[in-house]
Motif scaffolding. Sequence first.
Motif, mmCIF file in Angstrom:
data_model
loop_
_atom_site.group_PDB
_atom_site.id
_atom_site.type_symbol
_atom_site.label_atom_id
_atom_site.label_comp_id
_atom_site.label_asym_id
_atom_site.label_seq_id
_atom_site.Cartn_x
_atom_site.Cartn_y
_atom_site.Cartn_z
ATOM 1 N N ARG A 8 0.862 -1.190 0.000
ATOM 2 C CA ARG A 8 0.000 0.000 0.000
ATOM 3 C C ARG A 8 0.892 1.231 0.000
ATOM 4 O O ARG A 8 2.064 1.169 0.377
ATOM 5 C CB ARG A 8 -0.896 0.013 1.231
ATOM 6 N N ASP A 9 0.326 2.344 -0.377
ATOM 7 C CA ASP A 9 1.073 3.596 -0.405
ATOM 8 C C ASP A 9 1.674 3.888 0.970
ATOM 9 O O ASP A 9 0.994 3.793 1.989
ATOM 10 C CB ASP A 9 0.154 4.746 -0.831
ATOM 11 N N GLY A 10 2.958 4.204 0.996
ATOM 12 C CA GLY A 10 3.636 4.554 2.235
ATOM 13 C C GLY A 10 4.263 3.394 2.975
ATOM 14 O O GLY A 10 4.932 3.596 3.987
ATOM 15 N N ASP A 11 4.084 2.156 2.501
ATOM 16 C CA ASP A 11 4.669 0.999 3.181
ATOM 17 C C ASP A 11 6.199 1.045 3.115
ATOM 18 O O ASP A 11 6.778 1.587 2.173
ATOM 19 C CB ASP A 11 4.208 -0.318 2.542
ATOM 20 N N ARG A 12 6.831 0.469 4.136
ATOM 21 C CA ARG A 12 8.280 0.282 4.138
ATOM 22 C C ARG A 12 8.540 -1.219 4.150
ATOM 23 O O ARG A 12 8.241 -1.902 5.128
ATOM 24 C CB ARG A 12 8.938 0.933 5.352
ATOM 25 N N VAL A 13 9.099 -1.712 3.064
ATOM 26 C CA VAL A 13 9.461 -3.129 2.949
ATOM 27 C C VAL A 13 10.825 -3.302 3.605
ATOM 28 O O VAL A 13 11.778 -2.606 3.262
ATOM 29 C CB VAL A 13 9.527 -3.563 1.474
ATOM 30 N N GLU A 14 10.904 -4.219 4.535
ATOM 31 C CA GLU A 14 12.164 -4.505 5.209
ATOM 32 C C GLU A 14 12.630 -5.895 4.783
ATOM 33 O O GLU A 14 11.848 -6.837 4.772
ATOM 34 C CB GLU A 14 11.967 -4.448 6.720
ATOM 35 N N ILE A 15 13.887 -5.969 4.423
ATOM 36 C CA ILE A 15 14.487 -7.238 4.035
ATOM 37 C C ILE A 15 15.308 -7.705 5.229
ATOM 38 O O ILE A 15 16.176 -6.971 5.707
ATOM 39 C CB ILE A 15 15.382 -7.071 2.795
ATOM 40 N N TYR A 16 15.020 -8.892 5.727
ATOM 41 C CA TYR A 16 15.668 -9.389 6.937
ATOM 42 C C TYR A 16 16.814 -10.340 6.610
ATOM 43 O O TYR A 16 16.698 -11.182 5.729
ATOM 44 C CB TYR A 16 14.662 -10.113 7.822
ATOM 45 N N ARG A 17 17.888 -10.200 7.363
ATOM 46 C CA ARG A 17 19.020 -11.114 7.268
ATOM 47 C C ARG A 17 18.715 -12.349 8.103
ATOM 48 O O ARG A 17 18.008 -12.261 9.101
ATOM 49 C CB ARG A 17 20.298 -10.459 7.822
ATOM 50 N N PRO A 18 19.289 -13.493 7.740
ATOM 51 C CA PRO A 18 19.090 -14.676 8.592
ATOM 52 C C PRO A 18 19.815 -14.486 9.920
ATOM 53 O O PRO A 18 20.859 -13.827 9.985
ATOM 54 C CB PRO A 18 19.717 -15.813 7.790
ATOM 55 N N LEU A 19 19.261 -15.036 10.979
ATOM 56 C CA LEU A 19 19.903 -14.960 12.286
ATOM 57 C C LEU A 19 21.143 -15.838 12.297
ATOM 58 O O LEU A 19 21.138 -16.935 11.743
ATOM 59 C CB LEU A 19 18.939 -15.435 13.379
ATOM 60 N N ILE A 20 22.200 -15.341 12.931
ATOM 61 C CA ILE A 20 23.413 -16.151 13.026
ATOM 62 C C ILE A 20 23.406 -17.007 14.289
ATOM 63 O O ILE A 20 24.179 -17.932 14.418
ATOM 64 C CB ILE A 20 24.684 -15.282 12.965
ATOM 65 N N ALA A 21 22.507 -16.669 15.226
ATOM 66 C CA ALA A 21 22.366 -17.456 16.456
ATOM 67 C C ALA A 21 20.932 -17.322 16.951
ATOM 68 O O ALA A 21 20.294 -16.295 16.762
ATOM 69 C CB ALA A 21 23.336 -16.967 17.516
ATOM 70 N N ASP A 22 20.446 -18.354 17.588
ATOM 71 C CA ASP A 22 19.105 -18.341 18.159
ATOM 72 C C ASP A 22 19.099 -17.452 19.401
ATOM 73 O O ASP A 22 19.847 -17.706 20.352
ATOM 74 C CB ASP A 22 18.698 -19.769 18.517
ATOM 75 N N PRO A 23 18.292 -16.385 19.429
ATOM 76 C CA PRO A 23 18.277 -15.469 20.577
ATOM 77 C C PRO A 23 17.975 -16.155 21.911
ATOM 78 O O PRO A 23 18.570 -15.823 22.937
ATOM 79 C CB PRO A 23 17.185 -14.457 20.233
ATOM 80 N N LYS A 24 17.078 -17.130 21.896
ATOM 81 C CA LYS A 24 16.754 -17.838 23.142
ATOM 82 C C LYS A 24 17.960 -18.612 23.655
ATOM 83 O O LYS A 24 18.241 -18.629 24.855
ATOM 84 C CB LYS A 24 15.573 -18.792 22.931
ATOM 85 N N GLU A 25 18.660 -19.252 22.749
ATOM 86 C CA GLU A 25 19.845 -20.016 23.139
ATOM 87 C C GLU A 25 20.941 -19.090 23.659
ATOM 88 O O GLU A 25 21.625 -19.412 24.636
ATOM 89 C CB GLU A 25 20.357 -20.849 21.961
ATOM 90 N N MET A 26 21.110 -17.945 23.053
ATOM 91 C CA MET A 26 22.123 -16.983 23.508
ATOM 92 C C MET A 26 21.801 -16.492 24.930
ATOM 93 O O MET A 26 22.695 -16.378 25.761
ATOM 94 C CB MET A 26 22.226 -15.807 22.537
#
Length: 92
Positions: A67-85
């Motif tokens: 839609r007009d005004g949207d910001r598409v964000e491209i995400y990088r893959p996680l290098i580590a699981d946040p819960k595990e860290m």
Amino acid sequence: MADTLQVEVAYAEPKRQKIIRIIANEGITAEQAASRSGIVRFFPGLDLTDAEYGIFSQPCEPDTVLRDGDRVEIYRPLIADPKEMRRQRANR
């Protein structure tokens, strides 16, 4: 003539980020906007066909219509699981 809309495409690495504004026809998808933005010129290792996308921090499918005004964000893959860290930090 189809109506146009303005959207942004954003990508970030640890030390740099880029936001590109484009004007596109209605019906453009998140993946199409990322491709049309030319953001891969700034991040040559970025693979848009395998990327995860979001709109304003909300995950979305590559074929999500924008839609007009949207910001598409491209995400990088996680290098580590946040819960595990967190678990490892707590154990230390």
